[in-house]
Design an enzyme around this catalytic site. Structure first.
Site, short mmCIF file in Angstrom:
data_model
loop_
_atom_site.label_atom_id
_atom_site.label_comp_id
_atom_site.label_asym_id
_atom_site.label_seq_id
_atom_site.Cartn_x
_atom_site.Cartn_y
_atom_site.Cartn_z
N ASP A 56 0.86 -1.18 0.00
CA ASP A 56 0.00 0.00 0.00
C ASP A 56 0.90 1.23 0.00
OD1 ASP A 56 -1.97 2.10 0.72
OD2 ASP A 56 -3.27 0.39 1.11
N LYS A 79 0.02 3.02 5.86
CA LYS A 79 -0.99 2.02 6.21
C LYS A 79 -0.37 0.65 6.44
CE LYS A 79 -5.06 4.19 4.19
NZ LYS A 79 -6.17 4.09 3.21
N ASN A 136 -9.51 1.35 -5.97
CA ASN A 136 -9.46 2.00 -7.28
C ASN A 136 -9.18 0.97 -8.36
OD1 ASN A 136 -6.37 2.22 -8.15
ND2 ASN A 136 -6.51 2.51 -5.94
N CYS A 178 -11.10 -12.81 -16.01
CA CYS A 178 -10.20 -11.93 -15.26
C CYS A 178 -10.88 -10.57 -15.11
CB CYS A 178 -8.85 -11.81 -15.95
SG CYS A 178 -8.83 -10.71 -17.39
N CYS A 181 -11.69 -9.06 -18.46
CA CYS A 181 -12.64 -9.75 -19.34
C CYS A 181 -13.99 -9.05 -19.36
CB CYS A 181 -12.82 -11.20 -18.88
SG CYS A 181 -11.46 -12.31 -19.33
N CYS A 202 -13.74 9.64 2.56
CA CYS A 202 -13.37 8.25 2.34
C CYS A 202 -14.57 7.50 1.77
CB CYS A 202 -12.92 7.60 3.66
SG CYS A 202 -12.28 5.94 3.44
N CYS A 255 -10.57 -11.07 -24.69
CA CYS A 255 -10.11 -10.19 -23.62
C CYS A 255 -8.98 -9.29 -24.12
CB CYS A 255 -9.63 -11.02 -22.43
SG CYS A 255 -9.02 -10.02 -21.03
N CYS A 260 -4.02 -12.91 -20.56
CA CYS A 260 -5.25 -13.64 -20.25
C CYS A 260 -5.58 -14.60 -21.38
CB CYS A 260 -6.40 -12.67 -20.01
SG CYS A 260 -8.00 -13.49 -19.71
#
Length: 355
Positions: A56, A79, A136, A178, A181, A202, A255, A260
């Site tokens: 992170d 974090k 995100n 995935c 996809c 947040c 994809c 993939c």
């Protein structure tokens, strides 16, 4: 004998942890709000394996207190550092490896893939599983790209912006869809995520929803690692209706992720080489009731002649069509019938009593 450099580093780290513990105890005496451990640790505390790699790049803010994991006095810490401090106090036997950087940059992404490939519990081996709890799509796509290239299984999770729904998803490269996809609208439409977020706020600020989704994710992880129960490929959660949709999504042959598509071809080859198991349908056993020790016998109360007499003619029907029953002719009724009479019921009953 002089201690090695590594031993000295380890000792310094132990002393630092002891200092952190003392500071936390002092903070607890000064502020009653800091006296309680987190009510719910979404992922890390529940799993508590013997080794955790944490990635992170963000710092703890007061807006993160809704996570029910961080504590106010940890504001300003990275974090991953705050998570390690909390978890080490809960379970000192867990080994931690923390990386405070953004995995979406080229340099960090390369290092991220290296740690996935060789950061397992057994030295030089890949990790057992990756858990994604990011907020995100850019980070999700980075994880997806790395896992597709390495063939690494991972579980993705998320809570919606309205904080009342979420999901978990098991992604097996080549076998299941995935993240690229069937990408969300934000990814497919190339929308800038920054325009969707408000500064200082947040997202997904309802801790109960995060707790439910985290619990579902951890339960799925345990079933996968310990091989029990049914592992969910996709499980959603809608808090407004308490609705839990589940499904399994196959990989998309078109994809956009090249790796993939490569993994899909590898999966097809493995499936083709796997011995086919023939399913043999067992014939239903016919139960024959023979004489038994109690002297009970099963006999039909209707003779074949009576059955034939009670059946009518079978009409000519097209092939494949049969009748459920036939109507007997009027003159083939079984047994004697009472003829029509003008006597009343009372008169008939009186006549029967005289017999």
């Amino acid at each position: 004998l002089m201690a090695t450099v590594e031993e000295l580093k380890l000792r310094v780290r132990e002393l630092e942890n002891e200092l952190i513990k003392c500071k936390q105890k002092q903070c607890a005496m000064e502020d009653s709000q800091k006296d309680c451990l987190p009510v719910l640790t979404p992922i890390l505390f529940i799993l508590a394996p013997s080794q955790l790699l944490l990635f992170d790049y963000d710092k703890v803010e007061l807006a993160n207190m809704n996570r029910l994991f961080f504590q106010p006095h940890q504001a300003g810490l990275s974090k991953v550092e705050a998570a390690e401090h909390t978890l080490r106090n809960i379970n000192p036997d867990v080994s931690f490896e923390t990386h405070n950087y953004n995995i979406t940059t080229l340099e960090n992404f390369t290092h991220f893939m290296e740690r996935i490939s060789y950061g397992g519990l057994e030295e030089g081996k890949p990790v057992d599983l990756i858990l994604s709890c990011v907020d995100n799509f850019e980070a999700r796509m980075a994880i997806n790209t790395a896992c597709n290239e390495l063939g690494q299984i991972w579980m993705e999770s998320g809570v919606s912006e309205n904080a009342v729904s979420g999901h978990i998803q098991l992604i097996i490269p080549g076998e299941t869809a995935c993240f690229a996809c069937a990408p969300p609208l934000v990814v497919a439409a190339n929308i800038d995520e920054k325009t969707l977020k408000r500064e200082g706020v947040c997202a997904a600020s309802l801790p109960t929803t995060m707790g439910v989704v985290a619990g579902l994710l951890v339960q799925n992880v345990l079933k996968y690692l310990l091989k029990f129960g049914t592992v969910s490929y996709y499980l959603g959660y809608n808090a407004m209706q308490d609705f839990f949709p589940t499904m399994a999504m196959k990989a998309n042959p078109q994809c956009n992720d090249r790796y993939c598509r490569i993994q899909q071809e590898e999966y097809k080859k493995k499936e083709a080489e796997r011995p086919k198991v023939e399913v043999v349908q067992e014939e239903e056993e016919v139960v024959i009731h023979e004489d038994n020790e109690w002297g009970i016998e099963l006999v039909s109360e209707v003779t074949d002649a009576e059955l034939q007499a009670a059946s009518g003619d079978v009409p000519d029907l097209p092939e494949g069509i049969t009748v459920a029953y036939t109507i007997p002719a009027e003159d083939t009724a079984i047994g004697e019938t009472v003829g029509e009479t003008e006597q009343s019921l009372e008169e008939l009953m009186a006549q029967m009593r005289k017999l």
